[in-house]
Design a protein around this motif. Sequence first.
Motif, mmCIF file in Angstrom:
data_model
loop_
_atom_site.group_PDB
_atom_site.id
_atom_site.type_symbol
_atom_site.label_atom_id
_atom_site.label_comp_id
_atom_site.label_asym_id
_atom_site.label_seq_id
_atom_site.Cartn_x
_atom_site.Cartn_y
_atom_site.Cartn_z
ATOM 1 N N VAL A 155 1.843 5.687 -2.984
ATOM 2 C CA VAL A 155 2.036 5.951 -1.554
ATOM 3 C C VAL A 155 2.710 4.775 -0.867
ATOM 4 N N PRO A 156 3.495 5.097 0.166
ATOM 5 C CA PRO A 156 4.058 3.985 0.921
ATOM 6 C C PRO A 156 2.911 3.273 1.609
ATOM 7 N N VAL A 157 2.783 1.998 1.342
ATOM 8 C CA VAL A 157 1.684 1.250 1.925
ATOM 9 C C VAL A 157 2.231 0.204 2.877
ATOM 10 N N ASN A 158 1.336 -0.395 3.621
ATOM 11 C CA ASN A 158 1.714 -1.442 4.558
ATOM 12 C C ASN A 158 1.669 -2.772 3.829
ATOM 13 N N TRP A 159 2.815 -3.223 3.465
ATOM 14 C CA TRP A 159 2.906 -4.449 2.679
ATOM 15 C C TRP A 159 3.175 -5.611 3.620
ATOM 16 N N CYS A 160 2.333 -6.625 3.483
ATOM 17 C CA CYS A 160 2.521 -7.808 4.314
ATOM 18 C C CYS A 160 2.961 -8.958 3.412
ATOM 19 N N GLY A 180 -3.582 -12.957 11.443
ATOM 20 C CA GLY A 180 -2.377 -13.776 11.394
ATOM 21 C C GLY A 180 -1.204 -13.259 12.192
ATOM 22 N N GLY A 181 -1.155 -11.948 12.439
ATOM 23 C CA GLY A 181 -0.060 -11.388 13.226
ATOM 24 C C GLY A 181 1.284 -11.436 12.524
ATOM 25 N N PHE A 182 1.276 -11.212 11.192
ATOM 26 C CA PHE A 182 2.519 -11.270 10.429
ATOM 27 C C PHE A 182 3.198 -9.899 10.374
ATOM 28 N N GLU A 183 4.463 -9.913 9.970
ATOM 29 C CA GLU A 183 5.236 -8.680 9.870
ATOM 30 C C GLU A 183 4.710 -7.810 8.725
ATOM 31 N N VAL A 184 4.777 -6.516 8.939
ATOM 32 C CA VAL A 184 4.318 -5.560 7.929
ATOM 33 C C VAL A 184 5.432 -4.555 7.668
ATOM 34 N N ILE A 185 5.759 -4.333 6.396
ATOM 35 C CA ILE A 185 6.796 -3.344 6.070
ATOM 36 C C ILE A 185 6.236 -2.258 5.153
ATOM 37 N N ARG A 186 6.992 -1.167 5.018
ATOM 38 C CA ARG A 186 6.571 -0.065 4.149
ATOM 39 C C ARG A 186 7.041 -0.333 2.729
ATOM 40 N N LYS A 187 6.162 -0.071 1.756
ATOM 41 C CA LYS A 187 6.543 -0.283 0.369
ATOM 42 C C LYS A 187 5.717 0.669 -0.487
#
Length: 813
Positions: A155-160, A180-187
């Motif tokens: 599944v596309p997950v929220n990869w940080c 931490g407030g870091f960027e999250v992308i789909r992977k």
Amino acid sequence: MGKAYDHRTVEAKWQAYWGEQGTFRVMEDPARPKFYCLDMFPYPSGSGLHVGHLEGYTATDIVSRYKRMRGFNVLHPMGWDAFGLPAEQYAVKTGIHPTMTTAENIATFRRQMKRAGLSYDWEREISTTDPSYYRWTQWIFLKLFERGLAYVAEVPVNWCPELGTVLANEEIVDGRSEVGGFEVIRKPMRQWVLKITAYADRLLEDLKLVDWPASTLEMQKNWIGRSLGAEVEFPLIGVKGNIRIFTTRADTLFGATYMVLAPEHPLVDVVTVRERRAEVLAYRETTARKSDLQRQDLEKEKTGVFTGGYAVNPVNNERLPIWIADYVLMTYGTGAIMAVPAHDQRDWEFARTYSLPIREVIAGGNVAKEAFVEIDQGTVVNSTTSDGSFSINGLNPTEAIPKITEWLEATRKGRRAVTYKLRDWLFARQRYWGEPFPIVWVDGEPRPLPEEQLPLKLPETNNFKPSGTGESPLANLTAWVNTTDPATGKPARRETNTMPQWAGSCWYYLRFIDPKNGRQLVDPAKERYWMPVDLYIGGSEHAVLHLLYARFWHKVLYDIGVASTPEPFTKLVHQGTVLGEDNQKMSKSRGNVVNPDEMMDQFGVDAVRLYEMFMGPLEAMKPWSTRGVEGITRFLDRVWRLMVNEGGGLSRAVIEAEPSLEQRRLLHQTIKKVTEDLEELRFNTAIAQMMVFTNEMTKLEKRPRALLEPFVLLLSPFAPHIAEELWERLGKAPSVAKELWPQYDPALVASERLTIPIQVNGKLRSKIEVPADSSEEQVVRLARQDAKLAEWLQGKQPRKVIYVEKRLVNFVL
RNA sequence: GCCGGUGUGGCGGAACUGGCAUACGCAGCGGACUUAAAAUCCGCUCCCCGUAAGGGGUUGAGGGUUCAAAUCCCUCCACCGGCACCA
């Protein structure tokens, strides 16, 4: 011994006494009614307990002590939700094993809680990180797996990238990691997922069984997001197959002017024509790379691409172009929609952007200007089949929806359908400090470990860095990872993900019932005795996640016979946030954090406990005030001086004589008020009443024991240390905790004379004193005779006289 | 935008089922005790007019229902929490 109340000595004395005597140990006792009083157990962080924790813990402690005195057998336990990211991140930085930091932090929390006089049964302490505990967390996972409720999905997950891990939807705030407030992308990634959606209906339905705050019930309902509508099949043109769509607005079917598939939809490849392929692929790529934040940006203009394919509208055989657009989500409904721009805001915007036709089928708005979306007004138009055999024209949308849905079913074009916003629960984390999955991989298939091999312990290591590939640090431990399948002896690879922090907190309330059982998760007889939890207090930040996940696991355990109740937590209350003195959220950066240890050093434990409750209603957000704690300290000193003289002995003002009727009235009114307020968790007003009582007692030169003794008992759940000490000094045997709660005499609660306010035209003009048993005529006659009132009546005959029993008289002129 | 909640003195907050608004605490003022201070005890303290007696006003704003509204209804404002392209 000094003159005043010496809190240090007294606190140490009684805490030692409770410990030695095992005052708060508890066992099943069928002869007594039970009360299960539970706090949300904390994550033992490095910074220790704060005054916000203490608010909820004091509340449950007061209730527990009160219920014991009411004859209840009270289960009041505490433990540690100790797996989690902070300890692991600390380990990455320092190399210190999370086991070490966790043990230290737990010791701090336990010390602070004992110091606060919290009456837990410490024999029942548990930690989610203890193998004898997570053995059963793993056991529950095996049960979920057996029942098909745990599965692996790509599944596309929220990869940080920054954290080197995947996050759950709930760990993302505004498209960035909560930590931490870091960027999250789909992977896309292989993940363990729990099928919570299989329980969506029951999770929604059973909210009727619990006594929870309205806002929390509402949040859970919204999160589950049940939505009733229809699925409709739209046959493809030129290729085999249908597009299945979900709609809540079947009444607008005749207004569909195009279709939209989610970019990830499997039919995209089927419908896309050759000339469009490059463009479609490019759009898909862009979408896949977008983070949720970008994709959810409502401000941006809607985008999409035409696939070149067409489908047929089953109601009127019209040819509809098929688009892909990222405003359609693969994860909701069927991942495909019919677009009705005239009556849907999103479709309207999209149609505008790409100059697609807008066809009105509900009259009542101006669809050239904006989408008309009302369902309780407007009239269906242009909605008749081409052969004229079926029409919903003239109906209002609410009537049209069931009618056309029935027709769709009859003609096999579609069916009634329910969808949920709730998604399956992404259950894997790429971390070290969590429960290992009791799973090995053999020939690409997951195999459960046999129950006898539990717990599967976390392997030792000193390298806690994420592997960077998206796998957990466990993947680096080849000796642990490579194993053999217990069933076949074939080479196998262990699952390297660990469970999320929510896992351990999903069932801990069951383990408190039987914390040392080596054979079972919980003994069924004990479970039946103690469950459900009667009162559960914790922060509203857990209104959805923890409380929904725990309910889900509980229902699975109910289905397999481990739990005997459909719901775990009967009554739930959220304590409000305690703000700093400056009315701002407490934070280190603001420097407004109140340290409970310092407060207890300075003012004593009882003063801090009492102040926590006196600040305001339990559920309200309210600021801390050290001046307020001083005020409470003065109150406790006054209580002390009621009974103890300057030399430290029993005050001579304490006498054996019978109290007067008025004094007994005040006592009984106080018992009533405190008792009722405790039942309703109104601690602040209960304390106010005890202050009133104390103020009255202070004025007396002679204070009869018969007043003081019950009062000490009333005070004891709130301020147990000073109460134990006073009880002893009054010559009583310890402990107040073993005494019965005072009863009030209803006859003594009402006084024999009443002050009745007299109104003229609803305005207060006078007051009269009357005997409590006066009749209406007597009160009205006395009122008329009142001198002040005569001025207002000026001899006029009132039009109407309103008399409210024991409350007031109102003359209407 | 949608859903839920809250709004009362200088401050934290009370007020049962529509029936004396401001309990209790903090802060402030005055007094007693004290050589003095602290501590303690007693009293005052919503706003306006009035020396006083007394009167008028007041529960975010405006309207309504009622003999009577902090409480019920409508409109609006502010703040807090949640959700947010959910078809």
